[in-house]
Structure formats: structure tokens, C-alpha cells
Design a protein around this motif. Structure first.
Motif, PDB file in Angstrom:
ATOM      1  N   TYR A  92       0.803  -1.102   0.138  1.00  0.00           N
ATOM      2  CA  TYR A  92      -0.177  -0.054   0.062  1.00  0.00           C
ATOM      3  C   TYR A  92       0.931   1.284   0.016  1.00  0.00           C
ATOM      4  N   LEU A  93       0.638   2.233  -1.079  1.00  0.00           N
ATOM      5  CA  LEU A  93       1.302   3.498  -0.969  1.00  0.00           C
ATOM      6  C   LEU A  93       0.356   4.555  -1.238  1.00  0.00           C
ATOM      7  N   ASN A  94       0.415   5.547  -0.351  1.00  0.00           N
ATOM      8  CA  ASN A  94      -0.349   6.565  -0.230  1.00  0.00           C
ATOM      9  C   ASN A  94       0.473   8.142  -0.813  1.00  0.00           C
ATOM     10  N   LEU A 115       2.755  -4.435  -4.845  1.00  0.00           N
ATOM     11  CA  LEU A 115       1.646  -3.285  -4.546  1.00  0.00           C
ATOM     12  C   LEU A 115       0.566  -3.525  -5.097  1.00  0.00           C
ATOM     13  N   LYS A 116      -0.676  -3.422  -4.316  1.00  0.00           N
ATOM     14  CA  LYS A 116      -1.694  -3.800  -4.500  1.00  0.00           C
ATOM     15  C   LYS A 116      -2.525  -2.392  -4.519  1.00  0.00           C
ATOM     16  N   SER A 117      -2.132  -1.356  -3.804  1.00  0.00           N
ATOM     17  CA  SER A 117      -3.353  -0.264  -3.606  1.00  0.00           C
ATOM     18  C   SER A 117      -2.206   0.971  -3.798  1.00  0.00           C
ATOM     19  N   ILE A 135      -3.097   4.292 -15.696  1.00  0.00           N
ATOM     20  CA  ILE A 135      -2.229   3.645 -14.270  1.00  0.00           C
ATOM     21  C   ILE A 135      -2.458   2.278 -14.451  1.00  0.00           C
ATOM     22  N   PHE A 136      -3.846   1.819 -14.382  1.00  0.00           N
ATOM     23  CA  PHE A 136      -4.106   0.401 -14.476  1.00  0.00           C
ATOM     24  C   PHE A 136      -3.147  -0.464 -15.463  1.00  0.00           C
ATOM     25  N   GLU A 137      -3.082   0.115 -16.858  1.00  0.00           N
ATOM     26  CA  GLU A 137      -2.331  -0.495 -17.816  1.00  0.00           C
ATOM     27  C   GLU A 137      -0.669  -0.194 -17.555  1.00  0.00           C
ATOM     28  N   GLN A 141       0.127  -4.667 -11.660  1.00  0.00           N
ATOM     29  CA  GLN A 141       0.075  -5.447 -10.285  1.00  0.00           C
ATOM     30  C   GLN A 141      -0.823  -4.883  -9.143  1.00  0.00           C
ATOM     31  N   ILE A 142      -1.169  -3.701  -9.527  1.00  0.00           N
ATOM     32  CA  ILE A 142      -2.194  -2.861  -8.398  1.00  0.00           C
ATOM     33  C   ILE A 142      -3.485  -3.541  -8.780  1.00  0.00           C
ATOM     34  N   THR A 143      -4.194  -3.339  -7.700  1.00  0.00           N
ATOM     35  CA  THR A 143      -5.750  -3.784  -7.779  1.00  0.00           C
ATOM     36  C   THR A 143      -6.665  -2.683  -7.492  1.00  0.00           C
ATOM     37  N   TYR A 144      -6.221  -1.637  -6.982  1.00  0.00           N
ATOM     38  CA  TYR A 144      -6.820  -0.438  -6.210  1.00  0.00           C
ATOM     39  C   TYR A 144      -6.203   0.901  -6.454  1.00  0.00           C
TER      40      TYR A 144
END
Length: 237
Positions: A92-94, A115-117, A135-137, A141-144
Motif C-alpha cells: 500500500y502506497l499513499n 503493490l496492491k493499492s 495507471i492500471f495499464e 500489479q495494482i488492484t486499487y
């Protein structure tokens, strides 16, 4: 408060290698750099440095067990490749509220394989056309992203889940402490029975005392009568 002093305060006399969570929000960084953190914080799993005026992550130590990193509301505009090098297990990274403007800056996060979020809310990059799809492309690896997946489903709040589990445990503890309801009722009944017996004994004692007194008075009356009778007989003679 300066970041070094804040870290010493948060340690509470603990050794750095014993700390798993560290919150340094709203303290002051020196020249926009991280200070006071070093590789001895090897067990750290959660680190929060929100609103500390960070401009660089260059002095971030190696934190191989770090899972969650909060860096919101700082002045970070690049240098994100450091995260993959020193915190390879981030999930998780904010980075919301920072100065991140383009996809090239975010591309450095591709090496964060776990990294998932990712949160980029209130960064200039969110104004790009097709921002979410891009960003999703880019980071497959991220889900959110910003709290939602590609189908706009909101990310679960793990903290709420923990609270609910804690509440359930607390309820069970209360039930255990309370014990079976029958126990106290039986004790109350026993107490009531004991008090009734006590009252009965007292009444019996009072009754016996009364009868004994009555008996004594009767004997006295009889003696008086005998004496009076004896005197009358004497006078008659």
C-alpha cells in the motif's frame, strides 16, 4: 517538532528493531529530507509521514518488511525508484496531495511487485485524460487506485475489519466474565433462604423468651396467691 525528536518520542524507550509501526505526521523534516530513520528499524511494517514537507525520498532507509507507507500531503515530485530499491515488499502506497504530474514519474513503481493499492488523489496527474486506465495499464500489479478497482468497486477497509473482530472478541470476553446467568440466581436464592431461616430463629427465640417471662410471672402470681391465702387462713383462725 523536528523529525528526529518526534522519532525519539515515538520510540518510548524501545529499541528501533522492536518497532513495527511509526507515525511521524505533521512534524518538520530538515530541508525536505528524511532524518532520524535508519536501517535499524528493520521490523517496521507501517510508516506514516504525512504533512512533513518532504521533497525527497533519497534518505529513506532500507525497510524490507515495510508493507504500508503513508506520504500524503508532501511536496514529492519524483525519485520514486527509491521505493522499489529499499521497500520492495510494499503493498500500500499513499502519495495523495503531492506534486506528481506525469506517468513517467509513476512508472518507477513498476518494480514494486507486491503493490496492491496506490493513492494519487489530489495530484496533478489525476487531470490527465484516461488517467485511471493509463495507471492500471502501466502498473498491472495494482488492484486499487485511489480507493477503487477498475470496476469502481471500493477497496475494503482492513482497519474496520480489525475493529469488528476486536469488538466480537470484546463481546465474548464480556460474556465469559459475566458467567452463566443461573449461578448468581442460585446464590441469591441461597441468600434469601438463609435470611428467612435467620428471621425464623429470631422469632422462635423471641417467642421462647416471651413464654419464659410469662411462666416466671405466673409462678410469682401463684406464690403471691399462696402467701395471701396463708395470711387469710391465719386471720380466720
Amino acid at each position: 517538532m523536528e523529525m528526529k525528536k518526534r522519532i525519539n518520542l515515538e520510540l518510548r524507550n524501545r529499541a528501533p528493531e522492536k518497532v513495527t509501526e511509526l507515525v511521524l505526521d505533521n512534524c518538520r523534516s530538515s530541508n525536505g529530507e528524511i532524518e532520524g530513520l535508519n536501517d535499524s528499524f528493520k521490523e517496521l511494517e507501517f510508516l506514516s509521514m504525512a504533512s512533513v514537507e518532504l521533497t525527497s525520498l533519497a534518505k529513506l532507509p532500507t525497510l524490507s518488511k515495510l508493507r504500508k507507507l503513508e506520504l500524503s500531503d508532501n511536496i514529492i515530485s519524483g525519485g520514486l525508484e527509491v521505493l522499489a530499491e529499499r521497500c520492495p515488499n510494499l503493498t500500500y502506497l499513499n502519495l495523495s496531495g503531492n506534486k506528481i504530474k506525469d506517468l513517467g514519474t509513476v512508472e518507477a513503481l513498476q518494480n514494486l511487485k507486491n503493490l496492491k493499492s496506490l493513492d494519487l488523489f489530489n495530484c496533478e496527474i489525476t487531470n490527465l485524460e484516461d488517467y485511471r486506465d493509463s495507471i492500471f495499464e502501466l502498473l498491472q500489479q495494482i488492484t486499487y487506485l485511489d480507493g477503487f478497482d477498475q470496476e469502481d468497486n471500493e477497496a475494503p477497509d482492513s482497519e474496520d475489519d480489525d475493529d469488528e473482530e476486536g469488538d466480537e472478541d470484546g463481546d465474548n470476553e464480556d460474556e465469559d466474565e459475566a458467567g452463566p446467568p443461573g449461578e448468581y440466581e442460585e446464590e441469591d436464592d441461597e441468600d434469601d433462604g438463609g435470611s428467612d431461616l435467620g428471621e425464623g430463629e429470631e422469632e422462635e427465640e423471641v417467642g421462647l423468651s416471651y413464654l419464659m417471662k410469662e411462666g416466671i410471672q405466673d409462678e410469682d402470681d401463684d406464690d403471691d396467691y399462696v402467701e395471701e391465702g396463708g395470711d387469710e387462713e391465719k386471720e380466720g383462725k
